[in-house]
Design an enzyme around this catalytic site. Sequence first.
Site, PDB file in Angstrom:
ATOM      1  N   HIS A 223       0.190   7.173  -2.903  1.00 43.50           N
ATOM      2  CA  HIS A 223      -0.826   8.168  -2.556  1.00 43.50           C
ATOM      3  C   HIS A 223      -0.864   8.387  -1.046  1.00 43.50           C
ATOM      4  O   HIS A 223      -0.900   9.531  -0.571  1.00 43.50           O
ATOM      5  CB  HIS A 223      -2.204   7.721  -3.045  1.00 43.50           C
ATOM      6  CG  HIS A 223      -2.473   8.049  -4.478  1.00 43.50           C
ATOM      7  ND1 HIS A 223      -1.504   7.973  -5.442  1.00 43.50           N
ATOM      8  CD2 HIS A 223      -3.608   8.462  -5.105  1.00 43.50           C
ATOM      9  CE1 HIS A 223      -2.038   8.306  -6.611  1.00 43.50           C
ATOM     10  NE2 HIS A 223      -3.307   8.628  -6.430  1.00 43.50           N
ATOM     11  N   HIS A 314      -5.823   0.274  -2.983  1.00 38.45           N
ATOM     12  CA  HIS A 314      -4.731  -0.411  -2.292  1.00 38.45           C
ATOM     13  C   HIS A 314      -5.218  -1.393  -1.223  1.00 38.45           C
ATOM     14  O   HIS A 314      -6.347  -1.329  -0.750  1.00 38.45           O
ATOM     15  CB  HIS A 314      -3.777   0.608  -1.644  1.00 38.45           C
ATOM     16  CG  HIS A 314      -2.939   1.350  -2.638  1.00 38.45           C
ATOM     17  ND1 HIS A 314      -1.849   0.785  -3.264  1.00 38.45           N
ATOM     18  CD2 HIS A 314      -3.032   2.617  -3.120  1.00 38.45           C
ATOM     19  CE1 HIS A 314      -1.296   1.668  -4.074  1.00 38.45           C
ATOM     20  NE2 HIS A 314      -2.010   2.785  -4.026  1.00 38.45           N
TER      21      HIS A 314
END
EC number: 3.6.1.-
Length: 352
Positions: A223, A314
């Site tokens: 991403h 993340h």
Amino acid sequence: MTTRRQTTKFEVPIPSRANGSTKPSDMQPTTTLEESPSLLNSPFLPTALETLLLSLYPLTLLLGSIFSTLHPSTRAATYNPIAQAYDPSTAPSYFARKGNLFNVYFVKIGWFWITLAFSSFILTHSSLGPPLRVVGTRRRWQAGVRYGLVTLVWVFVTQWFFGPPIIDRSFTWTGGKCEMIESETLAARREKAGMSQAEKAFTHAACKTIGGQWRGGHDISGHVFLLILGSAMLWLELLPALLRMEGLREARRVLTKDGLVRSAAIETDADTAEGRKEGRNMKIPEETSLGVKAALGVAGMSWWMLLMTAAYFHTWFEKFTGLAVAFLAVYLVYFLPRAVPAMRRVVGLPGV
């Protein structure tokens, strides 16, 4: 004891009084100036404006990561690092859910929106030639080459690289593997039949398809990589057009084939006194403003989703590696050609 200040020679593109041309043949003799970081930018480095723009990306990641560490709502929520998602019942925000509409319909198909915005700008903006005209417009063709190179990097990193993409290869190289989520009895049956499906799954997508999970390796944030790569490409294409190719164009430095560091303006095909004056005063035609608005909209949405990714998904290191890979690609396509004349003849420079 005093020391002499080092001086560096470079050629200043001063137009001829006769016709306003800045072709190399019309240059006045080389001027010697004292070395100054603000004046003699290296062709290998971005300008001050480009540095400010690119610095927004690590600052955004830093801001989002600090928020996720300190804010009570995220600290109290249950985050699963393997699934890289919050428990839906305790997700601290709508954007912290993987199923939020912006993630599903914008980020997951992000390159579609990047391509749409890039195409609408490149094909319609008058700074690259007559709108919707491709034949005979060097700037438009070179913009297409730059887009093709950036897209190739996106494919190699996230989709396919002579097999699994680089993201999946890096995960397995760092010790990761696919592990099945199933009962011990079913797992034992699979082992008796030979190599398990999980052992055959070399990509994240294949692992999810068979009901497994990636575990044990380093996962570069796809991403972060996508959102930075796509939006940075749009910004670097937009800036020269939004500034009417003034200021930024002159500030950029290129290394010419004769070994001199010069202003990038020397290579433009419209660098006349009349052209510069017209560029400052010309209003962007209404029929071409749609491409600019589309590119700005996608770039702005990419920044917002980058902030949400930094805040809710993340680890720090996964976000950093996503940033590093994206910056490497941007540098190779948009900054390295300034110091490599042969490469610059193919990919060009935005606004030149």
